[in-house]
Design a protein around this motif. Structure first.
Motif, mmCIF file in Angstrom:
data_model
loop_
_atom_site.group_PDB
_atom_site.id
_atom_site.type_symbol
_atom_site.label_atom_id
_atom_site.label_comp_id
_atom_site.label_asym_id
_atom_site.label_seq_id
_atom_site.Cartn_x
_atom_site.Cartn_y
_atom_site.Cartn_z
ATOM 1 N N ARG A 136 3.965 18.047 33.964
ATOM 2 C CA ARG A 136 2.685 18.263 34.635
ATOM 3 C C ARG A 136 2.775 19.212 35.828
ATOM 4 O O ARG A 136 1.947 20.112 35.950
ATOM 5 C CB ARG A 136 2.096 16.925 35.084
ATOM 6 N N VAL A 137 3.741 19.019 36.705
ATOM 7 C CA VAL A 137 3.700 19.663 38.013
ATOM 8 C C VAL A 137 4.306 21.056 38.022
ATOM 9 O O VAL A 137 3.717 22.000 38.577
ATOM 10 C CB VAL A 137 4.406 18.770 39.058
ATOM 11 N N LEU A 138 5.480 21.225 37.437
ATOM 12 C CA LEU A 138 6.191 22.492 37.524
ATOM 13 C C LEU A 138 5.530 23.589 36.688
ATOM 14 O O LEU A 138 5.105 23.349 35.557
ATOM 15 C CB LEU A 138 7.636 22.326 37.049
ATOM 16 N N ASN A 139 5.472 24.782 37.258
ATOM 17 C CA ASN A 139 5.062 25.970 36.514
ATOM 18 C C ASN A 139 6.329 26.533 35.860
ATOM 19 O O ASN A 139 7.132 27.210 36.520
ATOM 20 C CB ASN A 139 4.434 26.989 37.458
ATOM 21 N N ILE A 140 6.545 26.230 34.579
ATOM 22 C CA ILE A 140 7.779 26.592 33.896
ATOM 23 C C ILE A 140 7.476 27.207 32.538
ATOM 24 O O ILE A 140 6.373 27.069 32.014
ATOM 25 C CB ILE A 140 8.714 25.371 33.728
ATOM 26 N N PHE A 141 8.487 27.861 31.969
ATOM 27 C CA PHE A 141 8.328 28.601 30.725
ATOM 28 C C PHE A 141 9.511 28.297 29.810
ATOM 29 O O PHE A 141 10.504 29.038 29.815
ATOM 30 C CB PHE A 141 8.240 30.101 31.025
ATOM 31 N N PRO A 142 9.446 27.207 29.031
ATOM 32 C CA PRO A 142 10.585 26.842 28.175
ATOM 33 C C PRO A 142 11.043 27.960 27.255
ATOM 34 O O PRO A 142 12.243 28.073 26.961
ATOM 35 C CB PRO A 142 10.035 25.652 27.374
ATOM 36 N N GLU A 143 10.108 28.798 26.809
ATOM 37 C CA GLU A 143 10.469 29.900 25.915
ATOM 38 C C GLU A 143 11.115 31.057 26.680
ATOM 39 O O GLU A 143 11.731 31.944 26.097
ATOM 40 C CB GLU A 143 9.222 30.409 25.173
ATOM 41 N N ASN A 144 11.004 31.049 28.004
ATOM 42 C CA ASN A 144 11.585 32.087 28.862
ATOM 43 C C ASN A 144 12.057 31.426 30.157
ATOM 44 O O ASN A 144 11.428 31.581 31.204
ATOM 45 C CB ASN A 144 10.544 33.180 29.159
ATOM 46 N N VAL A 191 2.529 11.389 40.671
ATOM 47 C CA VAL A 191 1.844 12.658 40.401
ATOM 48 C C VAL A 191 1.161 13.235 41.637
ATOM 49 O O VAL A 191 1.410 14.401 42.007
ATOM 50 C CB VAL A 191 0.851 12.507 39.229
ATOM 51 N N PRO A 192 0.296 12.494 42.330
ATOM 52 C CA PRO A 192 -0.362 13.106 43.490
ATOM 53 C C PRO A 192 0.610 13.466 44.606
ATOM 54 O O PRO A 192 0.384 14.444 45.332
ATOM 55 C CB PRO A 192 -1.363 12.036 43.950
ATOM 56 N N ALA A 193 1.686 12.715 44.745
ATOM 57 C CA ALA A 193 2.673 13.049 45.775
ATOM 58 C C ALA A 193 3.346 14.384 45.469
ATOM 59 O O ALA A 193 3.540 15.219 46.361
ATOM 60 C CB ALA A 193 3.715 11.940 45.884
ATOM 61 N N LEU A 194 3.708 14.598 44.198
ATOM 62 C CA LEU A 194 4.353 15.850 43.816
ATOM 63 C C LEU A 194 3.397 17.032 43.895
ATOM 64 O O LEU A 194 3.813 18.172 44.149
ATOM 65 C CB LEU A 194 4.912 15.739 42.394
ATOM 66 N N GLU A 195 2.114 16.787 43.683
ATOM 67 C CA GLU A 195 1.127 17.869 43.713
ATOM 68 C C GLU A 195 0.597 18.154 45.120
ATOM 69 O O GLU A 195 -0.112 19.143 45.322
ATOM 70 C CB GLU A 195 -0.034 17.528 42.780
ATOM 71 N N LYS A 196 0.967 17.337 46.062
ATOM 72 C CA LYS A 196 0.473 17.482 47.435
ATOM 73 C C LYS A 196 0.983 18.775 48.061
ATOM 74 O O LYS A 196 2.155 19.125 47.952
ATOM 75 C CB LYS A 196 0.922 16.281 48.271
#
Length: 269
Positions: free
Chosen positions: A45-53, A216-221
């Motif tokens: 949910r939180v990380l902006n990641i790219f498994p294909e890259n 979730v909300p703690a990580l997105e804070k």
């Protein structure tokens, strides 16, 4: 994913983790169980990641400073699509890239080699500072153990992060109250953690680290200063006979125990 969906994924990850530890005859199962909810929320949910890259320069960075729980990270990465889930069966086998500690030169999704405690946070501070210097938008997250916070290198990194105003850095402390060989309170009790981090100029959030609705909300804070999440967790979470016991820091279940663990985790699905 919503918290309820994330809870299901976390249970699936725990189940595969237990199986891999049992089959390999080694692993750090207690700390893996306590950290799984945090890893799940980050990667699904939180990380902006790219498994294909995996090396996409715009990706968020995640550092597993408590590198001995590498298996939980491997299962999470595989389930997220960084490499085939079937490869988990090679954990700790000869020539496998899935070693007891994560290796960034071999495993997609691993940002830096970890294992020696107290190294991950200083590296993460460097990543966050690099983003500031280059104008990059990525965020950096790092997960440590609470016993690991006894290392002086962490507190030097904490001071540096405050000095540089690294509002793009989040430290998560897996506060399960046990380390190898003993309870935290019986070794070098650094609890309570919150006032110490606040004294060093950090914003601090305390949560139940095994409750997805709080994770979730703690990580997105977003905060104006470096952010620390003190995640109160249970060693061996999800498996009745493992919970809150230092014995399960680095121990392998026997056949009967394994069957009980699988049954309990499967019933929760």
């Amino acid at each position: 994913m919503e918290p309820r969906e994330l809870e299901q994924v976390a249970r699936q990850i725990r189940l595969r983790d237990v199986q891999a530890v049992y089959e390999a005859g080694a692993g750090h199962i207690g700390g893996e169980m306590s950290a799984t909810d945090i890893l799940t929320a980050l990667f699904f949910r939180v990380l902006n990641i790219f498994p294909e890259n995996p090396k996409n320069p715009e990706r968020d960075r995640f550092v597993l400073s408590k590198g001995h729980v590498a298996l939980a990270l491997y299962v999470t990465l595989a389930k997220r699509g960084f490499f085939p889930e079937e490869e988990i069966a090679t954990f700790l086998k000869p020539l496998s890239r899935l070693n007891g500690h994560p290796n960034c030169n071999k495993v997609p999704g691993v940002e830096t080699n970890t294992g020696p405690l107290g190294h991950g946070l200083p590296v993460a501070v460097g990543m966050a500072k690099a983003a500031k210097l280059s104008g990059a938008a990525y965020r950096t997250f790092v997960l440590t153990g609470d016993g690991e916070m006894q290392e002086g290198s962490n507190w030097e990194a904490i001071m540096a992060a405050a000095q540089y105003g690294l509002d793009n850095l989040t430290l998560i402390i897996d506060h399960n109250r046990f380390q190898q060989g003993a309870a935290l309170k019986d070794t070098n009790d650094i609890a309570p953690l919150r006032p110490k981090l606040e004294a060093f100029g950090w914003d601090v959030t305390e949560i139940n680290g095994n409750a997805m609705a709080e994770v979730v909300p703690a990580l997105e804070k977003r905060t104006a200063r470096p952010h620390c999440i003190v995640a109160h967790t249970n060693k061996g979470h999800g498996i009745s006979f493992m919970q809150d016991s230092g014995d399960w820091h680095h121990k392998v279940p026997n056949k009967d125990q394994y069957e009980i663990a699988v049954k309990e985790l499967s019933e929760a699905l």
